[in-house]
Design an enzyme around this catalytic site. Structure first.
Site, mmCIF file in Angstrom:
data_model
loop_
_atom_site.group_PDB
_atom_site.id
_atom_site.type_symbol
_atom_site.label_atom_id
_atom_site.label_comp_id
_atom_site.label_asym_id
_atom_site.label_seq_id
_atom_site.Cartn_x
_atom_site.Cartn_y
_atom_site.Cartn_z
ATOM 1 N N LYS A 208 0.847 -1.203 0.000
ATOM 2 C CA LYS A 208 0.000 0.000 0.000
ATOM 3 C C LYS A 208 0.880 1.250 0.000
ATOM 4 O O LYS A 208 0.691 2.155 -0.788
ATOM 5 C CB LYS A 208 -0.919 -0.037 1.226
ATOM 6 C CG LYS A 208 -1.847 1.148 1.321
ATOM 7 C CD LYS A 208 -2.851 0.962 2.445
ATOM 8 C CE LYS A 208 -3.607 2.253 2.675
ATOM 9 N NZ LYS A 208 -4.605 2.148 3.735
ATOM 10 N N GLU A 214 10.471 -4.625 4.757
ATOM 11 C CA GLU A 214 10.570 -6.030 4.346
ATOM 12 C C GLU A 214 10.286 -6.175 2.846
ATOM 13 O O GLU A 214 11.024 -6.842 2.109
ATOM 14 C CB GLU A 214 9.553 -6.891 5.117
ATOM 15 C CG GLU A 214 9.820 -7.011 6.603
ATOM 16 C CD GLU A 214 9.114 -5.951 7.430
ATOM 17 O OE1 GLU A 214 8.917 -4.819 6.924
ATOM 18 O OE2 GLU A 214 8.754 -6.250 8.580
ATOM 19 N N GLY A 269 -4.985 -1.879 4.897
ATOM 20 C CA GLY A 269 -4.105 -2.975 4.465
ATOM 21 C C GLY A 269 -4.700 -4.344 4.741
ATOM 22 O O GLY A 269 -4.715 -5.219 3.869
ATOM 23 N N ARG A 270 -5.228 -4.547 5.947
ATOM 24 C CA ARG A 270 -5.744 -5.881 6.312
ATOM 25 C C ARG A 270 -7.123 -6.154 5.719
ATOM 26 O O ARG A 270 -7.706 -7.205 5.963
ATOM 27 C CB ARG A 270 -5.727 -6.056 7.830
ATOM 28 C CG ARG A 270 -6.418 -4.954 8.613
ATOM 29 C CD ARG A 270 -6.091 -5.020 10.101
ATOM 30 N NE ARG A 270 -6.587 -3.863 10.821
ATOM 31 C CZ ARG A 270 -5.944 -2.704 10.941
ATOM 32 N NH1 ARG A 270 -4.766 -2.544 10.366
ATOM 33 N NH2 ARG A 270 -6.456 -1.700 11.630
ATOM 34 N N GLU A 355 -4.871 -6.569 14.823
ATOM 35 C CA GLU A 355 -4.381 -5.250 14.405
ATOM 36 C C GLU A 355 -5.528 -4.237 14.450
ATOM 37 O O GLU A 355 -5.315 -3.049 14.644
ATOM 38 C CB GLU A 355 -3.759 -5.319 12.998
ATOM 39 C CG GLU A 355 -2.679 -4.276 12.779
ATOM 40 C CD GLU A 355 -1.944 -4.412 11.448
ATOM 41 O OE1 GLU A 355 -2.574 -4.206 10.384
ATOM 42 O OE2 GLU A 355 -0.745 -4.707 11.447
ATOM 43 N N HIS A 386 -4.676 -33.297 17.947
ATOM 44 C CA HIS A 386 -3.515 -34.040 18.440
ATOM 45 C C HIS A 386 -2.441 -33.094 18.958
ATOM 46 O O HIS A 386 -1.282 -33.486 19.097
ATOM 47 C CB HIS A 386 -2.965 -34.926 17.317
ATOM 48 C CG HIS A 386 -3.995 -35.896 16.814
ATOM 49 N ND1 HIS A 386 -4.196 -37.125 17.390
ATOM 50 C CD2 HIS A 386 -4.931 -35.766 15.837
ATOM 51 C CE1 HIS A 386 -5.188 -37.746 16.761
ATOM 52 N NE2 HIS A 386 -5.658 -36.932 15.815
ATOM 53 N N LYS A 514 9.057 -0.502 14.312
ATOM 54 C CA LYS A 514 9.648 -0.190 12.999
ATOM 55 C C LYS A 514 10.701 0.906 13.163
ATOM 56 O O LYS A 514 11.799 0.807 12.612
ATOM 57 C CB LYS A 514 8.572 0.336 12.036
ATOM 58 C CG LYS A 514 7.593 -0.695 11.532
ATOM 59 C CD LYS A 514 6.671 -0.054 10.498
ATOM 60 C CE LYS A 514 5.479 -0.925 10.193
ATOM 61 N NZ LYS A 514 4.478 -0.300 9.334
HETATM 62 O O1 F6P Z 1 2.983 -2.879 9.833
HETATM 63 C C1 F6P Z 1 1.631 -3.051 9.679
HETATM 64 C C2 F6P Z 1 1.181 -2.770 8.283
HETATM 65 O O2 F6P Z 1 1.090 -1.419 8.060
HETATM 66 C C3 F6P Z 1 -0.133 -3.480 7.994
HETATM 67 O O3 F6P Z 1 -1.215 -2.773 8.445
HETATM 68 C C4 F6P Z 1 -0.069 -3.662 6.518
HETATM 69 O O4 F6P Z 1 -0.965 -4.620 6.084
HETATM 70 C C5 F6P Z 1 1.378 -4.073 6.343
HETATM 71 O O5 F6P Z 1 2.074 -3.308 7.310
HETATM 72 C C6 F6P Z 1 1.963 -3.866 4.990
HETATM 73 O O6 F6P Z 1 1.937 -2.529 4.593
HETATM 74 P P1 F6P Z 1 2.159 -2.104 3.089
HETATM 75 O O7 F6P Z 1 1.080 -2.719 2.269
HETATM 76 O O8 F6P Z 1 2.101 -0.605 3.076
HETATM 77 O O9 F6P Z 1 3.511 -2.613 2.654
#
Ligand code: F6P
Length: 549
Positions: A208, A214, A269-270, A355, A386, A514
């Protein structure tokens, strides 16, 4: 704007507290004995899906009080505000309109007075055209070969949604293979790429913000890997596309803006699997199936908007969750799909729920005095049986659980499916009825155990039961049912946030870690003075010594 009512100060809350004291003395077995129509009264259906709420430790009066609580907290008005595009994500100044992404009605949806319908349609068309090209083989890689592998690089909502759905809908996979890389741990991208051919691999960089550490790290490594083949910079356009709200950053990264699929800041995002973040699904399942998935969710959105409290599935789910968390002392909720392909479903809603509702500051800026979002966890059955079911049956924790399954399977080999379903039903039955001391003693006696042995062992074999479950069953796992099911859980989370008087659509709690990671990275890579607490300093020093820094 959303109401700002402290739920614990409402009339219904106090009544619910005393009602809960009464219900804690009851046993589910008695509730069924008192009312032979309990199942009929407490099941709800939506399309193919059946939600059996009857094995929950609740009665009609408690549900009426929860309905009153919802009305005192402005749940209906809150839902209306979300669906009509009000900026209910006040801490970020944004509307919350994932429902608009799957809106198949003629209703026009406005953000800041502007219709968003056309923008959404355009992107859906772009996704359809693109996925058709990839699937048909008309999109060629730089050496003229067709695309075989799609690697979605994203994290959190930009990974979990498409990954979970892709896995859940395995029987709908076409000849393409989708892979999902999220972790900054180099193991993830290395292990994923090691068997892939750059000439036949397409990367979807899904973010987003297009700034997430990452994702950007993995995206850069993917580009380097790609360029280590015979490809040149000019070939990137054939192998890299982006899904983002941030055009500038996409261009900075070197992706051609014509290969960009946009979404908007009013998609959390979620909650973004319904947007272009679902591009890998359109490719790997085919656009038609992706659309069916959206339509399934839309039907649940209509249901949310139209059904009254008693018949409203997300409202019932939310009410039960609040009942358990705030009045019956539950700290967690388990989600247990009896469907191996849904193995990431609980993980997906771990983010969705935790979240969204893992918050202790209310909409008045005050610390709440009551519990908010529960811990969400789960694994597929029968495997869980199990592993952790022992604690669910005989542990000291009170854990309400959702069991999810389907009457029919896509896999017809042997009698696997009936065995799977019989385990589903047996577990919900066992969790509810348990096994009394008398039953255990009689059973042991019949097997010839001595009085002494019975006295010693029987207590360990008793199950108190009275562990609540909701059973959710569908016809057969398919895109529509999955879409509707996900939407039901999404709405449950939102409704609970409304009642808890918190903002469910921000996530400030992820920022501190972060920011600190950015201060630690140079200490690990470059050295220098460590101005940290003694523990963190000691750990940094250990890593430096081991790495010879
Ligand atoms: O760190 C949390 C977050 O902002 C989530 O809400 C989101 O889904 C994820 O990181 C990834 O964010 P982006 O789509 O901006 O890379």
């Amino acid at each position: 704007m959303l109401k700002r009512i402290d739920p614990s100060q409402t009339k219904a809350w106090t009544q619910l507290e005393s009602k809960a004291r009464e219900m804690r003395e009851k046993h589910l077995k008695d509730l069924f004995a008192e009312d032979p129509n309990r199942f009929e009264k407490m099941k709800r259906e939506h399309k193919d899906l059946l939600f059996d709420f009857s094995k929950n430790l609740i009665d009609a009066e408690s549900l009426e009080l929860l309905e009153e609580l919802f009305s005192e907290c402005g749940v209906k008005e809150g839902i209306q505000a979300m669906l009509s595009g009000e900026k209910i994500n006040e801490t970020e100044g944004r509307a919350v309109l994932h429902t608009a992404l799957r809106n198949f009605s003629d209703e026009e949806i406005l953000v800041d007075g502007q219709s968003v319908n056309e923008d959404i349609e355009k992107v859906l068309e772009q996704m359809q055209d693109f996925s058709d090209l990839i699937i048909s083989g008309n999109w060629k890689g730089y050496s003229g070969k067709t695309i075989k592998h799609i690697v979605n690089i994203g994290i959190g909502g930009s990974d979990l949604g498409p990954l979970m759905v892709y896995e859940a809908l395995k029987p709908y996979h076409n000849h393409l293979r989708c892979h999902y890389v999220s972790n900054v741990d180099g193991a993830h991208i290395n292990e994923t790429l090691k068997d892939l051919d750059p000439e036949q691999t397409l990367f979807i960089i899904a973010s987003k913000t297009f700034t997430t550490q990452e994702t950007m790290t993995n995206a850069r490594s993917a580009r380097e890997w790609f360029l280590r083949s015979n490809a040149s910079e000019n070939d990137i356009a054939k192998h890299f596309v982006a899904v983002s709200t941030n055009r500038e950053k996409v261009i900075d990264f070197g992706i051609d803006p014509t290969n960009m699929f946009v979404f908007w800041d009013w998609v959390g995002g979620r909650y973004s699997v319904w947007s272009a973040i679902g591009l890998s699904l359109a490719c790997g399942l085919g656009y038609k199936n992706f659309e069916k998935f959206l339509r399934g969710a839309h039907s649940m959105d209509r249901h949310l908007a139209e059904a009254d409290f008693k018949n409203n599935i997300p409202m019932q789910m939310a009410a039960l969750g609040i009942w358990y968390v705030n009045f019956m002392g539950a700290e967690s909720e388990a989600i247990i799909p009896y469907d191996q392909n849904m193995h990431r479903f609980a993980a997906y809603f771990q983010q969705g729920n935790m979240e969204s509702n893992g918050k202790y500051i209310d909409r008045n800026g005050q610390k709440v005095s009551y519990a908010t979002g529960p811990i969400i966890w789960g694994e597929p059955g029968t495997n869980g049986q199990h592993a952790f079911f022992q604690l669910m049956h005989q542990g000291t924790r009170f854990i309400p659980a959702d069991f999810i399954g389907f009457a029919e399977s896509h896999y017809t080999m042997g009698d696997h499916h009936l065995k799977l379903l019989s385990n589903f039903l047996a577990q919900t039955e066992a969790l509810m009825i348990g096994k009394t001391k008398e039953e255990v003693e009689a059973e042991m006696k019949a097997k010839g155990s001595s009085e002494e042995e019975i006295a010693k062992i029987a207590p360990y074999r008793v199950f108190e039961g009275n562990r609540p479950t909701t059973s959710i069953l569908g016809q057969k796992s398919d895109p529509e049912s999955l879409g509707a099911l996900i939407a039901a859980y999404e709405h449950k989370i939102f409704i609970q946030g409304l009642v808890w008087n918190i903002y469910s659509f921000d996530q400030w709690g992820v920022e501190l870690g972060k920011a600190l990671a950015n201060t630690i990275l140079p200490l690990l890579s470059e050295g220098g003075e460590i101005d940290k607490d003694a523990s963190t300093k000691g750990l940094i020093t250990y890593i430096r010594n081991r790495r010879g820094i």
